[in-house]
Design an enzyme around this catalytic site. Structure first.
Site, PDB file in Angstrom:
ATOM      1  N   GLY A  12       0.773  -1.240   0.000  1.00 45.48           N
ATOM      2  CA  GLY A  12       0.000   0.000   0.000  1.00 45.48           C
ATOM      3  C   GLY A  12       0.802   1.287   0.000  1.00 45.48           C
ATOM      4  O   GLY A  12       0.244   2.357   0.213  1.00 45.48           O
ATOM      5  N   SER A  13       2.113   1.224  -0.270  1.00 45.47           N
ATOM      6  CA  SER A  13       2.921   2.441  -0.189  1.00 45.47           C
ATOM      7  C   SER A  13       2.490   3.488  -1.224  1.00 45.47           C
ATOM      8  O   SER A  13       2.534   4.687  -0.948  1.00 45.47           O
ATOM      9  CB  SER A  13       4.405   2.126  -0.333  1.00 45.47           C
ATOM     10  OG  SER A  13       4.711   1.649  -1.627  1.00 45.47           O
ATOM     11  N   ASN A  14       2.079   3.055  -2.399  1.00 44.27           N
ATOM     12  CA  ASN A  14       1.630   4.026  -3.399  1.00 44.27           C
ATOM     13  C   ASN A  14       0.321   4.703  -2.983  1.00 44.27           C
ATOM     14  O   ASN A  14       0.126   5.887  -3.231  1.00 44.27           O
ATOM     15  CB  ASN A  14       1.493   3.364  -4.776  1.00 44.27           C
ATOM     16  CG  ASN A  14       2.831   3.216  -5.449  1.00 44.27           C
ATOM     17  OD1 ASN A  14       3.502   4.200  -5.718  1.00 44.27           O
ATOM     18  ND2 ASN A  14       3.231   1.979  -5.693  1.00 44.27           N
ATOM     19  N   MET A  75      -3.526  -6.481  -6.864  1.00 42.81           N
ATOM     20  CA  MET A  75      -3.042  -7.644  -7.597  1.00 42.81           C
ATOM     21  C   MET A  75      -4.162  -8.588  -8.064  1.00 42.81           C
ATOM     22  O   MET A  75      -3.977  -9.798  -8.144  1.00 42.81           O
ATOM     23  CB  MET A  75      -2.028  -8.415  -6.730  1.00 42.81           C
ATOM     24  CG  MET A  75      -0.836  -7.568  -6.316  1.00 42.81           C
ATOM     25  SD  MET A  75       0.012  -6.747  -7.683  1.00 42.81           S
ATOM     26  CE  MET A  75       0.804  -8.146  -8.424  1.00 42.81           C
ATOM     27  N   ARG A  76      -5.300  -8.014  -8.383  1.00 41.26           N
ATOM     28  CA  ARG A  76      -6.389  -8.793  -8.968  1.00 41.26           C
ATOM     29  C   ARG A  76      -6.798  -8.140 -10.283  1.00 41.26           C
ATOM     30  O   ARG A  76      -6.665  -6.927 -10.446  1.00 41.26           O
ATOM     31  CB  ARG A  76      -7.600  -8.827  -8.032  1.00 41.26           C
ATOM     32  CG  ARG A  76      -7.304  -9.578  -6.745  1.00 41.26           C
ATOM     33  CD  ARG A  76      -8.537  -9.786  -5.911  1.00 41.26           C
ATOM     34  NE  ARG A  76      -9.448 -10.701  -6.579  1.00 41.26           N
ATOM     35  CZ  ARG A  76     -10.759 -10.754  -6.336  1.00 41.26           C
ATOM     36  NH1 ARG A  76     -11.287  -9.943  -5.457  1.00 41.26           N
ATOM     37  NH2 ARG A  76     -11.521 -11.603  -6.967  1.00 41.26           N
ATOM     38  N   ASN A  92      -3.662   2.409 -14.393  1.00 36.50           N
ATOM     39  CA  ASN A  92      -2.952   1.318 -13.732  1.00 36.50           C
ATOM     40  C   ASN A  92      -1.462   1.620 -13.700  1.00 36.50           C
ATOM     41  O   ASN A  92      -0.899   2.107 -14.676  1.00 36.50           O
ATOM     42  CB  ASN A  92      -3.199   0.009 -14.501  1.00 36.50           C
ATOM     43  CG  ASN A  92      -2.535  -1.182 -13.840  1.00 36.50           C
ATOM     44  OD1 ASN A  92      -2.666  -1.382 -12.636  1.00 36.50           O
ATOM     45  ND2 ASN A  92      -1.818  -1.975 -14.616  1.00 36.50           N
ATOM     46  N   HIS A  94       2.061  -0.153 -13.606  1.00 39.72           N
ATOM     47  CA  HIS A  94       2.613  -1.478 -13.929  1.00 39.72           C
ATOM     48  C   HIS A  94       4.138  -1.441 -13.798  1.00 39.72           C
ATOM     49  O   HIS A  94       4.773  -0.512 -14.311  1.00 39.72           O
ATOM     50  CB  HIS A  94       2.211  -1.871 -15.354  1.00 39.72           C
ATOM     51  CG  HIS A  94       2.641  -3.253 -15.704  1.00 39.72           C
ATOM     52  ND1 HIS A  94       2.011  -4.375 -15.222  1.00 39.72           N
ATOM     53  CD2 HIS A  94       3.671  -3.693 -16.471  1.00 39.72           C
ATOM     54  CE1 HIS A  94       2.633  -5.455 -15.685  1.00 39.72           C
ATOM     55  NE2 HIS A  94       3.648  -5.063 -16.445  1.00 39.72           N
TER      56      HIS A  94
END
Length: 171
Positions: A12-14, A75-76, A92, A94
């Site tokens: 969750g750092s972003n 990650m889904r 997104n 990536h």
């Protein structure tokens, strides 16, 4: 002020970084499927939806009607019906230079191949990691002896460029 929703994963750092950088946008919801996310230990978070049910997530998104949805370490695979409902409003992050190394473990795979290392921020589309590219930042993997060293540099790039793209799109 633009309303954004951020999907995040275990680290969750972003998500936390986007929260810190809020200026012309407001994070109105965080979404994760991880009850063990390290982010959840923090205080002063916006509302958080912890769910593995994409129909529940869609219902919440429709109610909020965000201006932008940011996939930052979620990650889904986001289902087609959510992508279509918010077409052009989902970006997104990536961890490789697309179109190479789509999907999971792209950071490690690109590092090991010493090819397409860096980050891509793109619009989400129904095909995995295939939407229009907003920004790419290349990192020379040859400068790093280990994946861990490379990954630290990758995180720095994510923390620098993702909030900048969010701010640009909300401007």
């Amino acid at each position: 002020m633009k309303k954004i929703v951020v999907f995040f994963g275990k680290g969750g750092s972003n998500f936390l970084n986007i929260l810190k950088q809020q200026s012309n946008y407001k994070v109105v919801l965080g979404v994760t499927n991880r009850e063990d996310s390290e982010v959840l230990k923090n205080k002063n978070l916006p509302p958080i939806l912890i769910s593995k049910d994409h129909n529940e997530i869609l219902s919440e998104l429709k109610q909020l009607n965000p201006d932008l949805i940011v996939l930052a370490g979620y990650m889904r695979i986001v289902p087609e019906y959510i992508i279509n409902e918010f077409k052009g409003k989902i970006i997104n992050l990536h961890p490789s230079i697309l179109p190479d190394f789509k999907g999971l473990n792209a950071d490690r795979l690109s590092f090991e191949a010493k090819k397409s290392t860096g980050i891509t921020i793109h619009y989400a589309d129904i095909e995995l990691d295939s939407g229009s590219i907003i920004l790419q930042y290349h990192i020379n993997a040859d400068k790093y002896k280990t994946f861990e060293e490379y990954h630290k540099e990758l995180k720095k790039a994510e923390h620098k460029f993702l909030p900048a793209v969010v701010e640009m799109l909300c401007g």
